[in-house]
Design an enzyme around this catalytic site. Structure first.
Site, mmCIF file in Angstrom:
data_model
loop_
_atom_site.group_PDB
_atom_site.id
_atom_site.type_symbol
_atom_site.label_atom_id
_atom_site.label_comp_id
_atom_site.label_asym_id
_atom_site.label_seq_id
_atom_site.Cartn_x
_atom_site.Cartn_y
_atom_site.Cartn_z
ATOM 1 N N HIS A 1 -27.268 22.556 14.695
ATOM 2 C CA HIS A 1 -26.638 22.218 13.416
ATOM 3 C C HIS A 1 -26.176 23.420 12.613
ATOM 4 O O HIS A 1 -25.299 23.297 11.763
ATOM 5 C CB HIS A 1 -27.657 21.407 12.592
ATOM 6 C CG HIS A 1 -27.180 20.992 11.248
ATOM 7 N ND1 HIS A 1 -26.036 20.239 11.052
ATOM 8 C CD2 HIS A 1 -27.694 21.217 10.002
ATOM 9 C CE1 HIS A 1 -25.876 19.999 9.756
ATOM 10 N NE2 HIS A 1 -26.862 20.594 9.102
ATOM 11 N N ASP B 1 -22.789 21.709 6.141
ATOM 12 C CA ASP B 1 -23.628 20.561 5.783
ATOM 13 C C ASP B 1 -23.272 20.074 4.375
ATOM 14 O O ASP B 1 -22.106 19.771 4.108
ATOM 15 C CB ASP B 1 -25.099 20.987 5.931
ATOM 16 C CG ASP B 1 -26.096 19.859 5.780
ATOM 17 O OD1 ASP B 1 -26.261 19.080 6.736
ATOM 18 O OD2 ASP B 1 -26.709 19.750 4.705
#
Length: 304
Positions: free
Chosen positions: A282, A116
């Site tokens: 994610h 991320d």
């Protein structure tokens, strides 16, 4: 001059010691370090801290010196004041922290893993300091400029915080600050697709940091920088390529995996690219740690 202070054993990651590393730029980063061997530096994303790697770090430490910083603005690292251009939270400034951390630890090159926001810092690190990055693994991202340029209703709906957090101060800070636990819970539950991937104890540590007004502001500045000065830096360096071997891993159940051909988005950004989807959302290192670990170790074995 840099300075390193011992802060005791990590309460969450067996065999890891916490350090406070003050860099030559005056920023102090909280860093967890464990193991011996070739250096492997791993950067978390939003809204986590270095505990995002807790499920795989002990295994990696059997072969590598594993270095887990909290990014500036996150966790227990410094949260410096920003400015109108958000330069203090540009990925260039955050990558400079990591470059100085590598120096402070007496290292020359590291294998890099970023998830991320940490991967976005890694992108800039690989461009600005290529001599310090032996190889890279970027987790669940497409390039920032690509994601903004290709914004459509689906992306804006799923990744609404890319547009909420960049609103001028103090709008998002005030709204998140009203109930940080609610925002954090909704964010993590929406991003991760594997029930129980974040334990209550770990969530509470994420929240301990996230409920600090200074961190809420830093998070907003991180995203504001991504939508402004980071895009300027990317445009200025549009002809540069990541030269080290690059592995891309992403969750097939997540937004990035469903909206983008992830490998294709990086082929114009790097010379040597490979990638694979993993059966999760994610955060594969938290959701499917054994699968993630096998993929990462295989790549490291092949390139180091």
């Amino acid at each position: 001059m840099s300075d390193i202070k011992d802060c005791g054993a990590s309460p969450f990651i067996d065999g890891f010691a916490l350090k406070a590393v003050t860099l030559s730029n005056g920023i102090t980063l909280r860093v967890a370090i464990g193991g011996e061997g070739p250096p492997l530096l791993m950067l978390h994303g939003h809204p986590q801290n270095h505990l995002a790697w807790r499920k795989i770090a002990p295994q990696l430490a059997q072969k590598y010196q594993v270095i887990l910083p909290d990014l500036r603005g996150y966790g227990d690292s410094d949260k410096p004041a920003s400015d109108e251009r958000h330069l203090a939270y540009s990925k260039r400034a955050m990558a400079e922290d990591i470059s100085q951390l590598i120096d402070a630890l007496g290292l020359s090159r590291v294998a890099f893993v970023g998830h991320d926001r940490g991967a976005r810092v890694g992108h800039r690190l690989a461009l600005d300091h290529p001599e310090k990055v032996a190889c890279g693994t970027f987790v669940d991202i497409a390039p920032t400029a690509t994601m903004y340029a290709q914004t459509d209703k689906a992306f804006a709906t799923r990744y609404f915080w890319w547009f909420f957090l960049i609103q001028p101060y103090p709008l998002p800070e005030t709204m998140i600050g009203h109930d940080p636990a609610f925002f954090l819970r909704k964010h993590i539950d929406g991003q991760l697709k594997t029930a129980g991937a974040t334990s209550e104890a770990v969530f509470n540590d994420y929240l301990r940091c996230y409920q600090q007004p200074e961190m809420i502001h830093a998070v907003c500045e991180d995203y504001r920088a991504a939508a402004t000065v980071d895009l300027e830096h990317d445009a200025e360096d549009s002809d540069k390529r990541i030269v080290c071997p690059l592995q891309l891993l992403w969750g097939e159940k997540g937004t990035v995996g469903q909206l983008y051909d992830v490998v294709e988005t990086w082929q114009e950004k790097a010379i040597n690219v490979q990638g694979k989807a993993l059966p999760c959302g994610h955060s594969p290192q938290e959701e499917v740690p054994a699968v993630f670990l096998a993929q990462l170790q295989g790549f490291l074995d092949s390139v180091l």
